[in-house]
Structure formats: structure tokens, C-alpha cells
Design a protein around this motif. Structure first.
Motif, PDB file in Angstrom:
ATOM      1  N   GLY A  59      27.300  37.260 -17.288  1.00 56.76           N
ATOM      2  CA  GLY A  59      27.009  38.289 -18.041  1.00 56.76           C
ATOM      3  C   GLY A  59      28.281  39.319 -18.594  1.00 56.76           C
ATOM      4  O   GLY A  59      29.515  38.746 -18.627  1.00 56.76           O
ATOM      5  N   SER A  60      27.862  40.438 -18.667  1.00 50.97           N
ATOM      6  CA  SER A  60      28.905  41.373 -18.921  1.00 50.97           C
ATOM      7  C   SER A  60      29.987  41.658 -17.883  1.00 50.97           C
ATOM      8  O   SER A  60      29.581  42.304 -16.815  1.00 50.97           O
ATOM      9  CB  SER A  60      28.277  42.809 -19.446  1.00 50.97           C
ATOM     10  N   GLU A  61      31.139  41.521 -18.181  1.00 50.65           N
ATOM     11  CA  GLU A  61      32.377  41.899 -17.260  1.00 50.65           C
ATOM     12  C   GLU A  61      32.372  43.158 -16.908  1.00 50.65           C
ATOM     13  O   GLU A  61      32.552  43.949 -15.665  1.00 50.65           O
ATOM     14  CB  GLU A  61      33.477  41.081 -17.344  1.00 50.65           C
ATOM     15  N   THR A  62      32.221  43.995 -17.897  1.00 49.90           N
ATOM     16  CA  THR A  62      32.435  45.311 -17.916  1.00 49.90           C
ATOM     17  C   THR A  62      31.413  46.136 -17.301  1.00 49.90           C
ATOM     18  O   THR A  62      31.630  47.003 -16.215  1.00 49.90           O
ATOM     19  CB  THR A  62      32.389  46.148 -19.270  1.00 49.90           C
ATOM     20  N   GLN A  63      30.064  45.746 -17.228  1.00 53.17           N
ATOM     21  CA  GLN A  63      28.973  46.242 -16.726  1.00 53.17           C
ATOM     22  C   GLN A  63      28.968  45.996 -15.047  1.00 53.17           C
ATOM     23  O   GLN A  63      28.584  46.673 -14.468  1.00 53.17           O
ATOM     24  CB  GLN A  63      27.725  45.627 -17.169  1.00 53.17           C
ATOM     25  N   LEU A  64      29.802  44.990 -14.720  1.00 54.66           N
ATOM     26  CA  LEU A  64      29.785  44.434 -13.700  1.00 54.66           C
ATOM     27  C   LEU A  64      30.489  45.387 -12.794  1.00 54.66           C
ATOM     28  O   LEU A  64      30.386  45.736 -11.638  1.00 54.66           O
ATOM     29  CB  LEU A  64      30.231  42.868 -13.358  1.00 54.66           C
ATOM     30  N   VAL A  65      31.568  45.471 -13.276  1.00 59.43           N
ATOM     31  CA  VAL A  65      32.665  46.364 -12.752  1.00 59.43           C
ATOM     32  C   VAL A  65      32.279  47.993 -12.535  1.00 59.43           C
ATOM     33  O   VAL A  65      32.401  48.472 -11.793  1.00 59.43           O
ATOM     34  CB  VAL A  65      34.223  46.284 -13.565  1.00 59.43           C
ATOM     35  N   LEU A  66      31.430  48.265 -13.693  1.00 60.03           N
ATOM     36  CA  LEU A  66      31.132  49.662 -13.926  1.00 60.03           C
ATOM     37  C   LEU A  66      30.074  50.004 -12.772  1.00 60.03           C
ATOM     38  O   LEU A  66      29.899  51.081 -11.965  1.00 60.03           O
ATOM     39  CB  LEU A  66      30.335  50.113 -15.149  1.00 60.03           C
ATOM     40  N   SER A  67      29.342  48.917 -12.469  1.00 59.83           N
ATOM     41  CA  SER A  67      27.953  49.025 -11.574  1.00 59.83           C
ATOM     42  C   SER A  67      28.554  48.777 -10.174  1.00 59.83           C
ATOM     43  O   SER A  67      28.273  49.354  -9.236  1.00 59.83           O
ATOM     44  CB  SER A  67      26.943  47.881 -11.927  1.00 59.83           C
ATOM     45  N   SER A  68      29.458  47.781  -9.965  1.00 63.88           N
ATOM     46  CA  SER A  68      29.776  47.471  -8.391  1.00 63.88           C
ATOM     47  C   SER A  68      31.042  48.344  -8.017  1.00 63.88           C
ATOM     48  O   SER A  68      31.155  48.725  -6.873  1.00 63.88           O
ATOM     49  CB  SER A  68      30.175  46.116  -8.251  1.00 63.88           C
ATOM     50  N   VAL A  69      31.932  48.936  -8.900  1.00 68.21           N
ATOM     51  CA  VAL A  69      33.277  49.679  -8.366  1.00 68.21           C
ATOM     52  C   VAL A  69      32.934  51.124  -8.597  1.00 68.21           C
ATOM     53  O   VAL A  69      33.295  51.869  -7.897  1.00 68.21           O
ATOM     54  CB  VAL A  69      34.607  49.126  -9.096  1.00 68.21           C
ATOM     55  N   ARG A 276      39.150  33.189  -8.653  1.00 69.01           N
ATOM     56  CA  ARG A 276      38.781  33.957  -9.888  1.00 69.01           C
ATOM     57  C   ARG A 276      38.549  32.724 -10.953  1.00 69.01           C
ATOM     58  O   ARG A 276      37.333  32.652 -11.558  1.00 69.01           O
ATOM     59  CB  ARG A 276      39.935  34.797 -10.568  1.00 69.01           C
ATOM     60  N   GLN A 277      39.255  31.611 -10.977  1.00 63.08           N
ATOM     61  CA  GLN A 277      39.312  30.439 -11.794  1.00 63.08           C
ATOM     62  C   GLN A 277      37.853  29.647 -11.280  1.00 63.08           C
ATOM     63  O   GLN A 277      37.303  29.354 -12.247  1.00 63.08           O
ATOM     64  CB  GLN A 277      40.487  29.883 -11.547  1.00 63.08           C
ATOM     65  N   ASP A 278      37.770  29.738  -9.990  1.00 68.73           N
ATOM     66  CA  ASP A 278      36.840  28.844  -9.504  1.00 68.73           C
ATOM     67  C   ASP A 278      35.339  29.238  -9.759  1.00 68.73           C
ATOM     68  O   ASP A 278      34.367  28.418  -9.740  1.00 68.73           O
ATOM     69  CB  ASP A 278      36.912  28.662  -7.835  1.00 68.73           C
ATOM     70  N   TYR A 279      35.274  30.682  -9.805  1.00 71.26           N
ATOM     71  CA  TYR A 279      33.895  31.394  -9.807  1.00 71.26           C
ATOM     72  C   TYR A 279      33.961  31.823 -11.238  1.00 71.26           C
ATOM     73  O   TYR A 279      32.836  32.633 -11.637  1.00 71.26           O
ATOM     74  CB  TYR A 279      34.124  32.529  -8.903  1.00 71.26           C
ATOM     75  N   ARG A 280      34.668  31.322 -12.088  1.00 72.46           N
ATOM     76  CA  ARG A 280      34.408  31.777 -13.747  1.00 72.46           C
ATOM     77  C   ARG A 280      33.537  30.677 -14.438  1.00 72.46           C
ATOM     78  O   ARG A 280      34.048  30.195 -15.239  1.00 72.46           O
ATOM     79  CB  ARG A 280      35.584  32.181 -14.326  1.00 72.46           C
ATOM     80  N   SER A 281      32.430  30.570 -13.710  1.00 68.72           N
ATOM     81  CA  SER A 281      31.620  29.257 -14.403  1.00 68.72           C
ATOM     82  C   SER A 281      30.476  29.800 -15.226  1.00 68.72           C
ATOM     83  O   SER A 281      30.343  31.003 -15.476  1.00 68.72           O
ATOM     84  CB  SER A 281      30.931  28.262 -13.268  1.00 68.72           C
ATOM     85  N   GLY A 282      29.409  29.029 -15.562  1.00 69.33           N
ATOM     86  CA  GLY A 282      28.497  29.601 -16.219  1.00 69.33           C
ATOM     87  C   GLY A 282      27.500  30.273 -15.624  1.00 69.33           C
ATOM     88  O   GLY A 282      26.934  31.219 -16.406  1.00 69.33           O
ATOM     89  N   ASN A 283      27.272  30.057 -14.242  1.00 71.37           N
ATOM     90  CA  ASN A 283      26.344  30.822 -13.315  1.00 71.37           C
ATOM     91  C   ASN A 283      27.061  32.037 -12.804  1.00 71.37           C
ATOM     92  O   ASN A 283      26.265  32.955 -12.443  1.00 71.37           O
ATOM     93  CB  ASN A 283      26.026  29.984 -12.226  1.00 71.37           C
ATOM     94  N   THR A 284      28.274  32.032 -12.518  1.00 75.33           N
ATOM     95  CA  THR A 284      28.988  33.426 -12.019  1.00 75.33           C
ATOM     96  C   THR A 284      30.254  33.711 -12.891  1.00 75.33           C
ATOM     97  O   THR A 284      30.757  32.988 -13.559  1.00 75.33           O
ATOM     98  CB  THR A 284      29.380  32.924 -10.498  1.00 75.33           C
ATOM     99  N   VAL A 285      30.598  35.022 -12.663  1.00 73.35           N
ATOM    100  CA  VAL A 285      31.893  35.439 -13.143  1.00 73.35           C
ATOM    101  C   VAL A 285      32.461  36.242 -12.437  1.00 73.35           C
ATOM    102  O   VAL A 285      32.031  36.816 -11.568  1.00 73.35           O
ATOM    103  CB  VAL A 285      31.514  36.283 -14.467  1.00 73.35           C
ATOM    104  N   ALA A 286      33.803  36.005 -12.197  1.00 76.31           N
ATOM    105  CA  ALA A 286      34.809  36.853 -11.515  1.00 76.31           C
ATOM    106  C   ALA A 286      35.994  37.531 -12.027  1.00 76.31           C
ATOM    107  O   ALA A 286      36.496  36.886 -13.178  1.00 76.31           O
ATOM    108  CB  ALA A 286      35.298  35.555 -10.429  1.00 76.31           C
ATOM    109  N   VAL A 287      35.896  38.781 -11.547  1.00 74.44           N
ATOM    110  CA  VAL A 287      37.021  39.481 -12.685  1.00 74.44           C
ATOM    111  C   VAL A 287      37.858  40.533 -11.451  1.00 74.44           C
ATOM    112  O   VAL A 287      37.400  40.601 -10.592  1.00 74.44           O
ATOM    113  CB  VAL A 287      36.028  40.560 -13.439  1.00 74.44           C
ATOM    114  N   PHE A 288      38.992  40.589 -11.898  1.00 74.50           N
ATOM    115  CA  PHE A 288      39.888  41.472 -11.556  1.00 74.50           C
ATOM    116  C   PHE A 288      39.505  43.113 -12.097  1.00 74.50           C
ATOM    117  O   PHE A 288      39.469  43.258 -13.262  1.00 74.50           O
ATOM    118  CB  PHE A 288      41.244  41.363 -11.572  1.00 74.50           C
ATOM    119  N   PRO A 289      39.179  43.970 -11.335  1.00 77.42           N
ATOM    120  CA  PRO A 289      38.566  45.234 -12.015  1.00 77.42           C
ATOM    121  C   PRO A 289      39.665  45.821 -12.906  1.00 77.42           C
ATOM    122  O   PRO A 289      39.255  46.461 -13.851  1.00 77.42           O
ATOM    123  CB  PRO A 289      38.300  46.115 -10.885  1.00 77.42           C
TER     124      PRO A 289
END
Length: 433
Positions: A59-69, A276-289
Motif C-alpha cells: 500500500g502507501s509507504e507514506t501512510q505506513l510511516v505516518l501511522s507507525s512512526v 527491505r529487498q526481501d519484503y518489498r513484494s506484492g503482499n508486503t512493503v518494507a521502508v526506511f522511514p
């Protein structure tokens, strides 16, 4: 000459005050924009530094960071609970902490997580101890509650018409040290308690729907599924079972309920990039804030340019007003200038008196503007910090000295206009005026 200028300023104090205030307000507008944007950028960057890697559903990487961080309330899609078990067993991971949102108390967000995150978030506790049972909680440094106090979680927030859970009452056992992040205003509780009071158990067959409460989301179309697990959030009915004295079990398995986000501490920088590379698949997204914030800074930069342009426009209007004021002012002082010339004052002295007088007023206005802009940025940052928990460091930087130099150079040129007008007047013309 100095005594003459000071005497003249005292005699014309009302007009002098208007000039100073005009310059101060125009300068303060630009300074406050620069300082506030810098404080927001530095504060958010320092808050993101606490977290190395965030993993969530696609989904949205930005929203993931805003919500979790930054703990901004927003529904997030859920990823399978097996991701948590996989991360917990990964040798490249120092620790992985699941987080779940959706509940609040007295305006403070309640975040379900683990003892590992609570211990590492602020480098220890300021007082008390880490939660060890389902009915215990740890509060952030900015939470205005006392140790031993009770927390009755509310699903959602009071503004959204949320209802208080009756399945469990948390008791505060500890307070974290200040972090300068949004987590200073958070209430940390065991993630398994969040699962239990929302009717979510491990190995649940319908995990995707029954775990919507962990990310603060509700869905009317899945009402029947919610009833099966005893949690119809659209009707604000929660039938989960929680035991406040139950010991914590943080040995994660593949059957864990779905999660909106997992905070990961890799062992090395190389491990962080590999994860980050391993979990940037279609089901999950991994980001550096930090990377996500860089994109947000670009947006902030555009907004800053617009605001600076507005401030610059205001300063140009003020400069035009000052030119008009000075022309009128010189016209009113023609007799005085003529008298000075008649008594033998050279043109250079007249030029110096008028230039120094006007430059002094503009320079005082610039200095006052910097002070007002700094005060305005402090007030705005304090208001933002109280609502978000993020520390906003307001301060001047080296480039601000360049801004002051530019403004003073402009003042030098602006002050020369009335000085030139006074310089060109002849004694005879001035006395006849």
C-alpha cells in the motif's frame, strides 16, 4: 550628528515607530516561515531515526510511516501474521516488534506492542517497570497520567463516537524516558491484550477480517465475520475475552493474527537493505522511514517556496510603502534641511544625517522582525509538539546570517533614497518651501 539624529527621532517618534513596525512585521513573516519549516524537518527526521525499518502490507509507504512512526490515525491494510513469525526467526533481525492501533484513552493513542520495543524505544524507563501481564501498560513521557492509574481503552476516539471497552482495564506500571517523538504521547500495552479484547486469536481462520481492529479499521460488509469472533465494531460491541493477570507470550508463530505494521531492528546496515529487498513484494512493503521523509521534504520545500514568495511580496509592498513615507517625510522637513544648509552644514553632512536616521529605523525593524519571527516559530512549534509529541527544535542557522545581511544591504540602498533627495535640495529652495 548622533545627538541631532536622536533628537530628531524623539521629535518624530510616531512616524519612526510606524517605519519600525512595518519593517518588523514584514521581516517576521519571512523569518517565521524559514524557522518553522526547518524545525518541522529536523523534528520529524529525529523522530524517524528511532526506527530502522518498517514492514507493512502492500500500500502507501507514506501512510505506513505516518501511522507507525508518527502515530497518525489512519486505517492500514493488514499483512498475514506469519510475517511476524518469519521475522522473529530471521538471523538478520535483532528484534521485530508488532504494533496494533485503534484504541485511545483521554486523547492518547493506545499502541499494542511488545516488551522489547518498550525497553528499546527510549533507552529504558524514567520510573516504574515494563508491563509483564495483559492488564499492564507503560506510558510515554508526555502522557499526563500517574503510575498505578487505570486506563479504560476506547475503540477509536471520543470525537469519532467510539465506545469504551469493558473487557479489560490497564494499570500503569511504568513511564518511558523522553524520546522527542510522537511515542511520548502514546500508551503502550501488550499486543496480545489488544488481540484478545478485539476477539482475535492466533490460528484464526478468518484472520484478515477479524484483525481489522488492530489497525483501527472497521468494515460493515464483514459484519457477520466480526460476529463470529465476537467483535462487531460497526455496532461498537466487543466480546473478546482478556485476562488482566495473564502472563505475556511473545514467542511469535506463523499463526499470529494479521498486523498493520512491524518495526524491525536489523543487526547490521547490510541486513537492513537485504530485509527491505526481501519484503518489498506484492503482499508486503518494507521502508526506511528516512527515505519516505525525503519525499515529504520535497513537498514541504515546494510549500516553503510559496510561503517565502508570499513573504517576499509582503516585504516588497512594505518597501514601496516606506519609499512613499520617506518622500513625504523629506518634503515635510525641507525647511529644517534648508536651515541646516544655511548655517553652513555641507551636503555630505545632510546626506549622512538623513541616511543614518533612516537606516537606523530599518535596521531596528529588521532586528525586531527576527525576534518576532523567532517567537512566532517557538509558539507554533510548541503548539504542534503538544498535539503530536514530536520535539520541534527552533533555532537560527548559519544561512540565517546571510538573510540578515541581505536585508541590511537592502536597508542600505533604501535609506539612500531620502538621503539623495535631501542632498539635492538647495538652501534657498528649501527655505522658500
Amino acid at each position: 550628528m548622533i545627538r541631532f539624529i536622536l533628537s530628531d527621532l524623539r521629535r518624530l517618534w510616531a512616524g519612526s515607530l510606524v517605519v519600525v513596525l512595518l519593517v518588523a512585521l514584514a521581516t517576521a513573516l519571512g523569518v517565521s516561515v524559514v524557522l518553522q519549516e526547518r524545525a518541522l524537518r529536523l523534528g520529524s527526521a529525529r523522530a524517524a531515526d528511532k526506527f530502522d525499518l518498517v514492514i507493512g502490507a502492500g500500500g502507501s509507504e507514506t501512510q505506513l510511516v505516518l501511522s507507525s512512526v508518527f502515530l497518525q490515525p489512519s486505517p492500514l491494510p493488514l499483512m498475514p501474521g506469519e510475517v511476524l513469525g518469519k521475522l522473529a526467526a530471521d538471523p538478520r533481525v535483532d528484534w521485530a516488534a508488532p504494533i496494533g492501533f485503534g484504541d485511545s484513552f483521554s486523547g492518547y493513542p493506545i499502541v499494542g506492542t511488545t516488551t522489547m520495543l518498550a525497553q528499546n524505544l527510549s533507552g529504558g524507563l524514567a520510573e516504574g517497570k515494563i508491563f509483564a501481564r495483559e492488564g499492564e501498560a507503560v506510558i510515554g513521557a508526555a502522557v499526563k497520567l500517574s503510575l498505578g492509574g487505570e486506563i479504560k481503552p476506547m475503540h477509536g476516539s471520543l470525537e469519532e463516537g467510539g465506545e469504551t471497552h469493558t473487557e479489560l482495564v490497564y494499570h500503569i506500571t511504568g513511564r518511558l524516558r523522553p524520546t522527542g517523538t510522537a511515542w511520548d504521547r502514546a500508551i503502550l500495552v501488550p499486543i496480545q491484550a489488544v488481540w484478545h479484547i478485539h476477539g482475535m486469536e492466533e490460528h484464526a481462520e478468518d484472520g484478515e477480517h477479524e484483525n481489522e481492529a488492530a489497525s483501527g479499521t472497521d468494515s460493515a460488509e464483514h459484519g457477520h465475520e466480526h460476529e463470529k469472533v465476537g467483535a462487531d465494531h460497526d455496532g461498537h460491541e466487543h466480546h473478546g475475552v482478556a485476562d488482566p493477570d495473564a502472563a505475556l507470550d511473545e514467542s511469535w508463530t506463523a499463526g499470529a493474527p494479521g498486523l498493520p505494521a512491524i518495526l524491525v531492528k536489523p543487526k547490521t546496515i547490510a541486513d537492513a537493505y537485504k530485509l527491505r529487498q526481501d519484503y518489498r513484494s506484492g503482499n508486503t512493503v518494507a521502508v526506511f522511514p528516512g527515505e519516505v521523509l525525503t519525499n515529504l521534504y520535497a513537498t514541504l520545500g515546494d510549500a516553503k517556496q510559496i510561503l517565502v514568495a508570499v513573504a517576499s511580496g509582503a516585504q516588497v509592498l512594505v518597501a514601496a510603502s516606506l519609499v512613499l513615507v520617506t518622500v513625504i517625510h523629506i518634503g515635510q522637513r525641507r525647511r529644517q534641511i534648508g536651515a541646516l544648509r544655511a548655517f553652513g552644514a555641507p551636503r555630505g553632512a545632510i546626506f549622512g544625517i538623513v541616511w543614518l536616521e533612516f537606516f537606523f529605523l530599518v535596521a531596528v525593524g529588521i532586528a525586531l522582525g527576527f525576534a518576532l519571527g523567532y517567537a512566532a516559530a517557538l509558539i507554533l512549534s510548541s503548539m504542534f509538539s503538544q498535539t503530536s509529541g514530536i520535539t520541534m527544535p527552533v533555532g537560527f542557522a548559519r544561512e540565517d546570517a546571510a538573510l540578515a545581511a541581505v536585508l541590511l544591504a537592502f536597508a542600505t540602498i533604501l535609506a539612500a533614497l531620502p538621503a539623495v533627495l535631501a542632498y539635492r535640495q538647495s538652501p534657498a529652495q528649501a527655505l522658500r518651501a
